[in-house]
Design a protein around this motif. Structure first.
Motif, short mmCIF file in Angstrom:
data_model
loop_
_atom_site.label_atom_id
_atom_site.label_comp_id
_atom_site.label_asym_id
_atom_site.label_seq_id
_atom_site.Cartn_x
_atom_site.Cartn_y
_atom_site.Cartn_z
N ARG A 9 58.36 136.91 -3.83
CA ARG A 9 57.08 136.68 -4.51
C ARG A 9 57.30 136.14 -5.92
O ARG A 9 56.62 135.22 -6.37
CB ARG A 9 56.28 137.98 -4.58
N VAL A 10 58.27 136.73 -6.63
CA VAL A 10 58.55 136.29 -8.00
C VAL A 10 59.13 134.88 -7.98
O VAL A 10 58.79 134.03 -8.81
CB VAL A 10 59.51 137.28 -8.69
N THR B 297 69.24 137.46 -9.90
CA THR B 297 68.79 138.83 -9.66
C THR B 297 67.31 138.95 -9.99
O THR B 297 66.74 138.10 -10.70
CB THR B 297 69.57 139.82 -10.53
N LEU B 298 66.71 140.01 -9.50
CA LEU B 298 65.29 140.24 -9.78
C LEU B 298 65.05 140.40 -11.27
O LEU B 298 64.05 139.92 -11.81
CB LEU B 298 64.80 141.47 -9.02
N GLU B 299 65.98 141.06 -11.96
CA GLU B 299 65.83 141.24 -13.41
C GLU B 299 65.84 139.90 -14.13
O GLU B 299 65.04 139.66 -15.05
CB GLU B 299 66.96 142.14 -13.94
N ASP B 300 66.73 139.01 -13.72
CA ASP B 300 66.77 137.68 -14.34
C ASP B 300 65.51 136.88 -14.03
O ASP B 300 65.00 136.13 -14.89
CB ASP B 300 68.00 136.91 -13.86
N LEU B 301 65.00 137.05 -12.82
CA LEU B 301 63.76 136.36 -12.46
C LEU B 301 62.60 136.85 -13.30
O LEU B 301 61.77 136.06 -13.78
CB LEU B 301 63.46 136.55 -10.98
N GLU C 198 58.84 136.26 -17.95
CA GLU C 198 58.38 136.65 -19.28
C GLU C 198 58.45 135.47 -20.24
O GLU C 198 57.55 135.28 -21.08
CB GLU C 198 59.23 137.81 -19.80
N GLU C 199 59.49 134.66 -20.13
CA GLU C 199 59.59 133.48 -20.97
C GLU C 199 58.45 132.51 -20.69
O GLU C 199 57.88 131.91 -21.61
CB GLU C 199 60.94 132.79 -20.74
N TRP D 34 52.45 139.42 -13.11
CA TRP D 34 53.29 140.03 -12.08
C TRP D 34 54.61 139.28 -11.92
O TRP D 34 55.61 139.86 -11.50
CB TRP D 34 52.54 140.25 -10.78
N ALA D 35 54.63 137.99 -12.30
CA ALA D 35 55.91 137.27 -12.26
C ALA D 35 56.89 137.85 -13.28
O ALA D 35 58.10 137.83 -13.06
CB ALA D 35 55.68 135.79 -12.53
N SER D 36 56.36 138.38 -14.38
CA SER D 36 57.22 138.97 -15.41
C SER D 36 57.41 140.46 -15.20
O SER D 36 58.08 141.12 -16.00
CB SER D 36 56.62 138.72 -16.80
#
Length: 324
Positions: free
Chosen positions: A59-60, A78-82, A87-88, A157-159
């Motif tokens: 989804r992200v 990774t999900l964290e990087d995504l 956020e950017e 939700w993307a962030s």
């Protein structure tokens, strides 16, 4: 590929993942082979099953693809990087074009609704939507509140700020409020023009944009017939005959394939008589750059009143060539 495992009942098959994430089955299979993600398990019949954590990551990824990232650069992250990329985007002016023309008071309204959304109180959200529609009017609510709100929620939700169920909740409450407001509005009479038929093509299941377009057409005094989502082309032609349509309006979401949209619009245009205009609302810049002969392409819903003014300025007195 992981061995068969049927113990996790939360896993989704590829059709459900396509519907949930708006990523096509072909893309899922290609990414699996090319980038090593996703890594579905298999059921006893050999069909792919996707765990919840992989669906969340997909989804992200889809949200970042819609914002312009390329699959080869993000699918293996990774999900964290995504979430960091999301956020950017959220902090970037480029990432929020829908908010560019939103007045400060409307931006405050949007932030208040997002706060309510986090409280998970559907009744309160519906009440706030209804109050805002009464205060601003239906058309301005769609253009200045609903559209930028859904953009903000998508970026949130993307962030990682919001969950996908919160986006679904907002979409559901927004659709309910729009339908209620439209049902209470004065109905167009049998002589209202233009007569507009609305739908999406097969495979395009996202109908919120279609509903918002219908709301604006209704405010502008059109006689509308919405077929909902995913109407086959031949049925669109038959419905146009029954409705004596002047305009067929087709909605595309960011999840749609621009190439498929072009092919479908080209085919539908050849199936329609010349006196019926074909309009298409699409967020894809490539579609607008290339154009589709005989089709009015609308980049956003604000263009509907302008195009209606053009249509009415022609004062068409057209033969009803669809009649028997």
């Amino acid at each position: 590929m992981s061995p068969p495992d049927n113990t996790n009942q939360l896993m989704l098959n590829i059709t459900a993942v396509e519907r949930d994430t708006r990523i096509g089955k072909d893309a899922l299979r290609v990414w699996e082979k090319r980038y090593g993600f996703p890594t579905p398990k298999r059921d006893i019949n050999g069909e792919r099953l996707y765990p919840p954590d992989q669906v969340e990551k997909l989804r992200v990824i889809k949200r970042l693809l819609d914002a312009g990232h390329r699959p080869g650069r993000i699918v293996s992250l990774t999900l964290e990087d995504l979430h960091r990329l999301g956020e950017e985007l959220r902090e970037s002016d480029v990432a929020k074009p829908a908010a560019a023309n939103v007045a400060p008071e409307q931006q405050n309204e949007i932030q208040d609704i997002i706060t309510l959304l986090k409280s998970h109180d559907p009744a309160q959200i519906r009440r706030r939507f209804s109050q805002t529609i009464m205060r601003t009017g239906l058309s301005q609510f769609v253009l200045k509140v609903a559209i930028p709100l859904m953009h903000e929620i998508g970026e949130a939700w993307a962030s990682g700020e919001l969950h996908i169920f919160e986006e679904h909740l907002c979409s559901e409450m927004l659709e309910t409020s729009l339908r209620t407001a439209m049902a209470s509005a004065p109905e167009a009479n049998q002589h209202s023009r233009p007569r507009v038929l609305l739908s999406t093509f097969p495979g395009e299941s996202h109908s919120l944009g279609l509903l918002m377009a219908e709301a604006i057409f209704q405010v502008e005094g059109c006689a509308c017939m919405s077929l909902g989502a995913q109407t086959p082309l031949h049925d669109l032609v038959n419905a146009a005959r029954a409705h004596r349509a002047d305009i067929i309006a087709i909605s595309f979401s960011a999840a749609s394939n621009p190439g498929h949209a072009t092919d479908g619009l080209t085919e539908l245009r050849t199936m329609l008589p010349a006196n019926i205009e074909l309009w298409a609302g699409s967020p894809h810049p490539v579609l607008h750059r290339r154009g589709v002969p005989g089709v009015q392409l609308l980049a956003d819903l604000e263009h509907i009143p302008v195009q209606l003014q053009r249509w009415r300025a022609q004062d068409p007195i057209r033969p009803d060539i669809l009649s028997d």
